[in-house]
Structures are given as structure tokens and as C-alpha cells.
Design a protein around this motif. Sequence first.
Motif, mmCIF file in Angstrom:
data_model
loop_
_atom_site.group_PDB
_atom_site.id
_atom_site.type_symbol
_atom_site.label_atom_id
_atom_site.label_comp_id
_atom_site.label_asym_id
_atom_site.label_seq_id
_atom_site.Cartn_x
_atom_site.Cartn_y
_atom_site.Cartn_z
ATOM 1 N N ALA A 1 3.053 6.440 3.144
ATOM 2 C CA ALA A 1 2.650 5.469 4.168
ATOM 3 C C ALA A 1 1.588 6.027 5.108
ATOM 4 N N SER A 2 0.950 7.162 4.744
ATOM 5 C CA SER A 2 -0.118 7.691 5.585
ATOM 6 C C SER A 2 -1.239 6.660 5.706
ATOM 7 N N MET A 3 -1.892 6.622 6.851
ATOM 8 C CA MET A 3 -2.894 5.586 7.165
ATOM 9 C C MET A 3 -2.256 4.204 7.172
ATOM 10 N N GLY A 4 -0.952 4.172 7.412
ATOM 11 C CA GLY A 4 -0.265 2.885 7.449
ATOM 12 C C GLY A 4 -0.103 2.240 6.098
ATOM 13 N N GLY A 5 -0.409 2.986 5.041
ATOM 14 C CA GLY A 5 -0.324 2.432 3.692
ATOM 15 C C GLY A 5 -1.561 1.667 3.280
ATOM 16 N N PHE A 6 -2.538 1.576 4.180
ATOM 17 C CA PHE A 6 -3.756 0.824 3.876
ATOM 18 C C PHE A 6 -4.814 1.744 3.280
ATOM 19 N N LYS A 7 -5.591 1.198 2.372
ATOM 20 C CA LYS A 7 -6.662 1.952 1.726
ATOM 21 C C LYS A 7 -8.009 1.701 2.390
ATOM 22 N N ASN B 1 -4.891 -10.854 -8.654
ATOM 23 C CA ASN B 1 -4.365 -12.219 -8.738
ATOM 24 C C ASN B 1 -3.266 -12.212 -9.794
ATOM 25 N N PRO B 2 -1.989 -12.231 -9.372
ATOM 26 C CA PRO B 2 -0.910 -12.177 -10.365
ATOM 27 C C PRO B 2 -0.994 -13.346 -11.336
ATOM 28 N N LYS B 3 -0.551 -13.105 -12.559
ATOM 29 C CA LYS B 3 -0.617 -14.139 -13.576
ATOM 30 C C LYS B 3 0.470 -15.194 -13.397
ATOM 31 N N ARG C 1 -0.253 -11.122 -0.042
ATOM 32 C CA ARG C 1 -1.574 -11.248 -0.658
ATOM 33 C C ARG C 1 -2.579 -10.311 0.000
ATOM 34 N N ASP C 2 -2.588 -10.278 1.333
ATOM 35 C CA ASP C 2 -3.561 -9.443 2.045
ATOM 36 C C ASP C 2 -3.338 -7.955 1.763
ATOM 37 N N GLU C 3 -2.080 -7.534 1.729
ATOM 38 C CA GLU C 3 -1.788 -6.127 1.468
ATOM 39 C C GLU C 3 -2.128 -5.751 0.023
ATOM 40 N N ALA C 4 -1.876 -6.673 -0.909
ATOM 41 C CA ALA C 4 -2.200 -6.398 -2.314
ATOM 42 C C ALA C 4 -3.709 -6.327 -2.521
ATOM 43 N N LYS C 5 -4.446 -7.232 -1.898
ATOM 44 C CA LYS C 5 -5.893 -7.235 -2.057
ATOM 45 C C LYS C 5 -6.550 -6.080 -1.308
ATOM 46 N N GLY D 1 0.798 -1.210 0.000
ATOM 47 C CA GLY D 1 0.000 0.000 0.000
ATOM 48 C C GLY D 1 0.834 1.265 0.000
ATOM 49 N N SER D 2 1.994 1.229 0.662
ATOM 50 C CA SER D 2 2.864 2.401 0.689
ATOM 51 C C SER D 2 3.604 2.582 -0.617
ATOM 52 N N THR D 3 3.957 1.481 -1.264
ATOM 53 C CA THR D 3 4.783 1.539 -2.471
ATOM 54 C C THR D 3 3.960 1.759 -3.726
#
Length: 293
Positions: free
Chosen positions: A280-286, A88-90, A77-81, A17-19
Amino acid sequence: MHWYRMEQSIGKNSIVGSTVKDPDFLPDHVAADEKHSKLQGERIYIPTVVGEQCILGVSVSENAGEEGLTEAYSKFRDEAKDIKPEYNPKSVNTDGWKATMKAWGSLFPGILVICCFLHVFIKIRDRSRKKFTDCFEATADRLWKCYKATSKASFSQKVRRLYEWVRSKEAPNVILNPIKKLKENLQKYSKAYDLPGCHRTSNMVDRLMQKMDRHLFATFYFHGSLEAAELSIRGWALIHNFAPCNPTTVKRHDGWKSPAEWLNKHRYHESWLQNLLTSASMGGFKHMSPNPL
């Protein structure tokens, strides 16, 4: 200790989320591997996920079995989703470790798991380059011609011919056995031709793990708890993504200073640390979960 605590505080943020600032920038093709390290003298493993020159996932596991690696890679996976629920990476490139392949298959159903061709060469090189120099050089030349094949059929044919050539030359087992294993597992390597753009080798993750290795050596590895070790290496991963590269590399990337900037083509601030903290605001989470009662 001040800088150690600062690094750990950065490690609390979501790496993905931060990157990655735009869900569409999440890579379709990633590479993964486990770095061997030490915690208070005991062996531990650092499962690492990279894509687009960035470290997108890193965790610490006490074992390299399927269960341990599945739990470790699930954090990526959890951070990406969190930023793209349908992500879902190919494909993912791995070194062929069965536990790694099973972990990715369970975390991302339908993903194409590709074995790293480079590891075949490395296994031969490390065991034969000095003792069987002439045979190694001739085999290596033919092996890389297999890699450069332009189609799945051509690749398979070249590998079979290479195996026949190695047998006819009565090559030592340190050369013959890896080539034989490559021939027997052709499908795990040749299926990369079905997905243009995927990683056929683990070059990207290997390069970033070399930096990780130097960092761990400089810090004398880990000496606290497992949780502290994970925060520390996660903090280092985010610093790597945002810290500026040397001027030559920056110039080659049109003035974008870090891997995160190469990916996003954007920066919030000229200071890399300010850019990291803002990203990284909000911890990088959306989609942060509500605070517990």
C-alpha cells in the motif's frame, strides 16, 4: 479505539492498487453485490466487487438506486483504471437488481452483465423447502440439471421443459413463479455461454460477504459518519486480502498465505501486515495526482 483508528487509516489506501501488483492480473470476470447494513440504526448499503478470491472494491451508499450505486461502484473503476487505464472487465455477475445492472453498464460500456443462477434456486428454497418438501426436492434436482447444460441451446430447452413440468404438477406459486421468471429472462442467464470463464453464480461474492457479515455483527455495525463507515469497511477489506488463512488452506495454495498472495504469487515480507503496508505504499496508487497548492 486505537485499533479502530488503525483500521480506518488502512482504508485510505487504494484497494485495487494495493492488492493487484501487476495490471495483467486484473480479473476479466468479476462479481458484484450489495450488503445491507446499518449506520446509527439507519439502513445503508455496501456495494462490493470481488475477483480472484479478493475484495477489489467496497464502498458505502445511503441508497440502492442507480445513481447511488453508480457512484459507489465508480470507486472500483477509478482505482482499477489507475493501474490499467484501458481496463474494462468482460463480465460481471449480479443478483439481477436493475439498478446494479444499469450502474455497471454505464461504468463499463460493453460489459456483459450476467444474472446469478443461484439466486433462482435460493428464492425457491427459502419459500418452499419446509412447506412443500417433495415438490421442492424434485424441482431443485431438475433446476440444477438445467445449470449443468453444456450449451446455450440445451440450457434454454431444459429450462422450458422444467417450466412445463412444474405447470403440469400444479406446483405452488412460490415454485412456479421463479421458474416462470427464469424462462421469461432466459437471455440474461444463457448469455454466460458466450463467455467461457465468467461467473454464472455469485458464490464468490457470497462467501466473502459472509465474512463481512460476521465482522459487522462483531463490531455492532457502524456508529459514526458515512465517511468513517467507508474507511472502516475498506480497511477491513484490505486486511481480508492480506491476512493469512488457516494452515490447511495455505498448504493447498503451495504456501501462499492470503488471497493477495494467491493472486500475485508474490510477497514482500513474511509478516502479513508488513506485506500489506509495503503493497500500500503511495496509498496503493500508481499515478498519484500532484499535491494541491
